[in-house]
Design a protein around this motif. Sequence first.
Motif, PDB file in Angstrom:
ATOM      1  N   GLN A   2       0.828  -1.210   0.000  1.00 26.10           N
ATOM      2  CA  GLN A   2       0.000   0.000   0.000  1.00 26.10           C
ATOM      3  C   GLN A   2       0.864   1.263   0.000  1.00 26.10           C
ATOM      4  N   ILE A   3       2.071   1.148   0.557  1.00 23.32           N
ATOM      5  CA  ILE A   3       2.896   2.360   0.709  1.00 23.32           C
ATOM      6  C   ILE A   3       4.293   2.128   0.134  1.00 23.32           C
ATOM      7  N   THR A   4       4.984   3.231  -0.162  1.00 31.63           N
ATOM      8  CA  THR A   4       6.297   3.125  -0.796  1.00 31.63           C
ATOM      9  C   THR A   4       7.304   4.070  -0.152  1.00 31.63           C
ATOM     10  N   ASN A   5       8.565   3.770  -0.412  1.00 34.60           N
ATOM     11  CA  ASN A   5       9.669   4.601   0.070  1.00 34.60           C
ATOM     12  C   ASN A   5      10.073   5.640  -0.987  1.00 34.60           C
ATOM     13  N   ASN A   6       9.600   5.449  -2.235  1.00 33.91           N
ATOM     14  CA  ASN A   6      10.000   6.337  -3.337  1.00 33.91           C
ATOM     15  C   ASN A   6       8.928   7.378  -3.635  1.00 33.91           C
ATOM     16  N   ILE A   7       9.317   8.637  -3.543  1.00 37.33           N
ATOM     17  CA  ILE A   7       8.375   9.741  -3.741  1.00 37.33           C
ATOM     18  C   ILE A   7       8.952  10.713  -4.770  1.00 37.33           C
ATOM     19  N   LEU A   8       8.148  11.046  -5.780  1.00 37.78           N
ATOM     20  CA  LEU A   8       8.537  12.058  -6.764  1.00 37.78           C
ATOM     21  C   LEU A   8       7.953  13.404  -6.351  1.00 37.78           C
ATOM     22  N   MET A   9       8.800  14.442  -6.334  1.00 41.10           N
ATOM     23  CA  MET A   9       8.331  15.792  -6.014  1.00 41.10           C
ATOM     24  C   MET A   9       8.905  16.789  -7.023  1.00 41.10           C
ATOM     25  N   PHE A  76       2.203  20.004  -7.602  1.00 42.65           N
ATOM     26  CA  PHE A  76       1.244  18.934  -7.275  1.00 42.65           C
ATOM     27  C   PHE A  76       1.248  17.847  -8.364  1.00 42.65           C
ATOM     28  N   PRO A  77       2.330  17.069  -8.484  1.00 42.78           N
ATOM     29  CA  PRO A  77       2.429  16.106  -9.593  1.00 42.78           C
ATOM     30  C   PRO A  77       1.465  14.927  -9.496  1.00 42.78           C
ATOM     31  N   ASN A  78       0.925  14.671  -8.303  1.00 47.21           N
ATOM     32  CA  ASN A  78       0.084  13.475  -8.163  1.00 47.21           C
ATOM     33  C   ASN A  78      -1.241  13.612  -8.914  1.00 47.21           C
ATOM     34  N   ASN A  79      -1.474  14.764  -9.545  1.00 45.02           N
ATOM     35  CA  ASN A  79      -2.725  14.950 -10.298  1.00 45.02           C
ATOM     36  C   ASN A  79      -2.621  14.530 -11.762  1.00 45.02           C
ATOM     37  N   TRP A  80      -1.406  14.368 -12.264  1.00 44.33           N
ATOM     38  CA  TRP A  80      -1.289  14.023 -13.691  1.00 44.33           C
ATOM     39  C   TRP A  80      -0.664  12.658 -13.954  1.00 44.33           C
ATOM     40  N   ILE A  81      -0.159  12.022 -12.906  1.00 43.89           N
ATOM     41  CA  ILE A  81       0.546  10.751 -13.140  1.00 43.89           C
ATOM     42  C   ILE A  81       0.344   9.792 -11.973  1.00 43.89           C
ATOM     43  N   GLY A 295      -3.785  23.090  -2.177  1.00 45.41           N
ATOM     44  CA  GLY A 295      -3.401  21.687  -2.016  1.00 45.41           C
ATOM     45  C   GLY A 295      -2.366  21.610  -0.905  1.00 45.41           C
ATOM     46  N   SER A 296      -2.064  20.398  -0.460  1.00 41.41           N
ATOM     47  CA  SER A 296      -1.162  20.279   0.682  1.00 41.41           C
ATOM     48  C   SER A 296      -0.192  19.119   0.492  1.00 41.41           C
ATOM     49  N   ALA A 297       0.239  18.544   1.617  1.00 38.60           N
ATOM     50  CA  ALA A 297       1.327  17.556   1.615  1.00 38.60           C
ATOM     51  C   ALA A 297       1.102  16.395   0.659  1.00 38.60           C
ATOM     52  N   ARG A 298      -0.087  15.799   0.708  1.00 34.11           N
ATOM     53  CA  ARG A 298      -0.335  14.624  -0.119  1.00 34.11           C
ATOM     54  C   ARG A 298      -0.259  14.970  -1.618  1.00 34.11           C
ATOM     55  N   CYS A 299      -0.819  16.148  -1.975  1.00 37.93           N
ATOM     56  CA  CYS A 299      -0.832  16.563  -3.390  1.00 37.93           C
ATOM     57  C   CYS A 299       0.583  16.743  -3.944  1.00 37.93           C
ATOM     58  N   MET A 300       1.531  17.032  -3.049  1.00 38.90           N
ATOM     59  CA  MET A 300       2.909  17.309  -3.479  1.00 38.90           C
ATOM     60  C   MET A 300       3.720  16.040  -3.720  1.00 38.90           C
ATOM     61  N   MET A 301       3.174  14.896  -3.289  1.00 38.49           N
ATOM     62  CA  MET A 301       3.949  13.654  -3.349  1.00 38.49           C
ATOM     63  C   MET A 301       3.318  12.657  -4.316  1.00 38.49           C
ATOM     64  N   ALA A 302       4.032  12.349  -5.395  1.00 34.56           N
ATOM     65  CA  ALA A 302       3.577  11.290  -6.294  1.00 34.56           C
ATOM     66  C   ALA A 302       4.320  10.019  -5.894  1.00 34.56           C
ATOM     67  N   GLU A 303       3.563   9.012  -5.455  1.00 34.92           N
ATOM     68  CA  GLU A 303       4.192   7.768  -4.987  1.00 34.92           C
ATOM     69  C   GLU A 303       4.682   6.959  -6.180  1.00 34.92           C
ATOM     70  N   VAL A 304       5.918   6.485  -6.100  1.00 30.61           N
ATOM     71  CA  VAL A 304       6.495   5.717  -7.208  1.00 30.61           C
ATOM     72  C   VAL A 304       6.620   4.247  -6.782  1.00 30.61           C
TER      73      VAL A 304
END
Length: 310
Positions: A2-9, A76-81, A295-304
């Motif tokens: 469910q969760i990852t160590n890799n985050i794209l910002m 806020f990359p988590n909105n496009w990918i 937007g806030s913390a979650r929006c800033m983190m795209a989970e990889v």
Amino acid sequence: MQITNNILMIRPVNFRMNEQTAVNNYFQEDIDVQNTTINSKAQQEFDAFVDVLRSKGVNVIVVEDTKEPDTPDSIFPNNWISFHANGTVGLYPMFAENRRSERREDILETLEEKGLHIENIVDYTSAEAEGVFLEATGSIALDRVNKKAYCALSGRADEELFIEFCEDFEYSPVIFTANQSVDGKRMAIYHTNVMMCLAENFSVICLDTIDDKKERKNVIDHLKQDGKEIIKITEQQMHHFAGNMLQVLGGDDKRYLVMSSSAYNSLTSKQIEAIETYCEIIHSSLDTIETCGGGSARCMMAEVFLPRSK
């Protein structure tokens, strides 16, 4: 997982209040400060936030935004990918025209250079031509283990396209409408991820926003069925971005729930205690980003979740 160590910002260069998103993002506020000052404050908040994550062993991949084209919301990359464990990447149709330029091929190349494997790309972006939108993990909260996808329908989350996504990625859809009070009217919340967070063993959720009792019961039933503790937040706490959280893996596989300081400060001691039963909380001040960007913390983190290249 469910969760990852890799985050794209994405580090911003032109951050400001985006007039194109303000029409249906009621979290944004226009402040009487020059855009260069706003961007500089946003960069400071961004850098401090990245430092906090890295200090806990989270692998943050930072990509600098470009001056051109003008993309005020690139932070806020988590909105496009979205990235998936089978090597699939999803690309999504965006409501605001000036957000569509955030989709950059070189970002995918950067991830591959870092040893992550992209098997194939599922591209929904042609839906923009029909005025149909689905803004990735802003619109969709994914339970990756139980293969369920939660979606609050809005102008940025189209039901048919969401169902198509669920078929393509083999998720069961959980559909509802979430509203917030704006000038005495109930208006659709622009993104699911501001009213709910799905972690491994719990969900932080603003159930008060789901006005339809049947829909609310359905969401509760799904969460309980999958053994998740429901940690309820109020609409007021949601406005401090208490729903916009993300659970991540730090060093030594330690679990953390990431949020803004505004979100953290809005929580009661009982809510904090409930979260800390499962993981440590980390928070950072994102006041400028929250106020101008909506937007806030979650929006800033795209989970990889991509696999490593062999």
